[in-house]
Enzyme design. Structure first.
Site, PDB file in Angstrom:
ATOM      1  N   TYR A   1       0.828  -1.214   0.000  1.00  0.00           N
ATOM      2  CA  TYR A   1       0.000   0.000   0.000  1.00  0.00           C
ATOM      3  C   TYR A   1       0.860   1.260   0.000  1.00  0.00           C
ATOM      4  O   TYR A   1       0.368   2.340  -0.320  1.00  0.00           O
ATOM      5  CB  TYR A   1      -0.922   0.040   1.217  1.00  0.00           C
ATOM      6  CG  TYR A   1      -1.949  -1.057   1.331  1.00  0.00           C
ATOM      7  CD1 TYR A   1      -2.111  -2.020   0.335  1.00  0.00           C
ATOM      8  CD2 TYR A   1      -2.777  -1.126   2.451  1.00  0.00           C
ATOM      9  CE1 TYR A   1      -3.051  -3.022   0.470  1.00  0.00           C
ATOM     10  CE2 TYR A   1      -3.717  -2.119   2.591  1.00  0.00           C
ATOM     11  CZ  TYR A   1      -3.858  -3.076   1.603  1.00  0.00           C
ATOM     12  OH  TYR A   1      -4.790  -4.078   1.740  1.00  0.00           O
TER      13      TYR A   1
ATOM     14  N   HIS B   1       0.434 -11.669   1.893  1.00  0.00           N
ATOM     15  CA  HIS B   1      -0.623 -10.952   1.198  1.00  0.00           C
ATOM     16  C   HIS B   1      -1.341 -11.780   0.125  1.00  0.00           C
ATOM     17  O   HIS B   1      -2.520 -11.537  -0.165  1.00  0.00           O
ATOM     18  CB  HIS B   1      -0.041  -9.684   0.561  1.00  0.00           C
ATOM     19  CG  HIS B   1      -1.031  -8.595   0.358  1.00  0.00           C
ATOM     20  ND1 HIS B   1      -0.718  -7.259   0.511  1.00  0.00           N
ATOM     21  CD2 HIS B   1      -2.331  -8.609   0.003  1.00  0.00           C
ATOM     22  CE1 HIS B   1      -1.787  -6.515   0.274  1.00  0.00           C
ATOM     23  NE2 HIS B   1      -2.776  -7.317  -0.055  1.00  0.00           N
TER      24      HIS B   1
END
Length: 289
Positions: free
Chosen positions: A41, A105
């Site tokens: 991110y 992730h």
């Protein structure tokens, strides 16, 4: 002792590093107890700036971040040392001595998955992370961990909304092994979800969908469609991570003190279109080998 975490968190995907500090500060001041971020991110340092300045003890809120293992087609995949280093970098940027929940992730690095998981196990032993889990993993991916006789993940963060339910085999497997589903993209059925972002893979027809049957149901409960969708997830037992940069929306996403009837819960769930909306690549990570 079974794993537990705050049921409502702030999702920070697509919030820029420059803006995220303000949003996280607003959220924590409003009473949020969970901030969700990830290495990919690129906003962990902004979050760290916020939590370093806010007068709330670190043990009063929960942080999730995720190690980026790589992506099919454009990256080499992370090895053991890389996963260890990634955690150290996240800790430094978050300005925290520990991470409450550290996740892999995605499952794309087929030949590296176990190596990455072994790194997370080591990070937990070292006390750098409290608990470890995965994201976007299906049964086969988690079974690799089970068959290697390694500690099992406490959670699996996956796309869950009425248009993309947990597949029955995955749901049964996670229940059997006490793995908590954490829902992301719960608000995907909203017409303005991720508006203008390239990370919105909705078909055009669905982008114009007025969220029926959700619109009429929301009116019955005198709440917004967003609140209805969030409460639906909570009543199913799935923690939520709604993302917003608006202080008013932050308040609204916490205001969930109503109960959806069993009949209406079932009605919402039967809207399932079996459609992953969160991934630009036109495939569902749960289908990856």
């Amino acid at each position: 002792m079974s794993f537990s975490m705050p049921m409502v968190g702030l999702g920070t995907w697509l919030i820029s590093n420059d803006e995220v500090s303000r949003v996280v500060t607003d959220a924590l001041n409003l009473g949020y107890k969970h901030i969700d971020t990830a290495q990919v991110y690129q906003n962990e340092s902004g979050i760290g700036e916020a939590i370093s300045k806010i007068p709330i003890e670190r043990n009063k809120f929960f942080i999730t971040t995720k190690m980026w293992p790589g992506m099919i087609g454009d990256e080499t995949f992370q090895d053991f040392k890389g996963a260890m280093d990634a955690c150290d970098q996240s800790l430094q940027m978050l300005q925290s001595d520990y991470i409450d929940l550290y996740l892999i992730h995605n499952p794309f690095g087929k030949d590296r998955r176990l190596e990455q998981w072994e790194a997370l196990v080591e990070l937990q032993k070292q006390g750098k992370v409290k608990d470890i889990g995965v994201s976007n993993y299906n049964v086969k991916h988690i079974q690799e961990i089970e068959h290697a006789n390694l500690p099992m993940p406490v959670a699996n963060q996956i796309e869950i909304h009425p248009y993309h339910m947990i597949p029955d085999p995955l749901q049964a497997y996670m229940v059997k092994h006490n793995i908590l589903p954490i829902a992301y993209s719960t608000l995907a059925p909203l017409p303005n979800w991720r508006k203008g972002s390239r990370w919105n893979s909705k078909p055009e027809a669905m982008k114009n969908d007025p969220s029926i049957p959700f619109l009429e149901l929301a009116k019955q409960y005198n709440v917004s469609v967003a609140q209805l969708l969030l409460k639906w997830s909570l009543q199913n037992g799935w923690p939520i991570l709604p993302k917003t940069t608006s202080k008013e929306r932050l308040k609204e996403n916490l205001d969930l003190e109503f109960t959806i009837s069993s009949e209406d819960m079932n009605h919402i769930s039967t809207a399932n279109k079996d459609q992953s909306l969160a991934w630009q690549e036109k495939f569902d990570p749960l289908d990856v080998e």
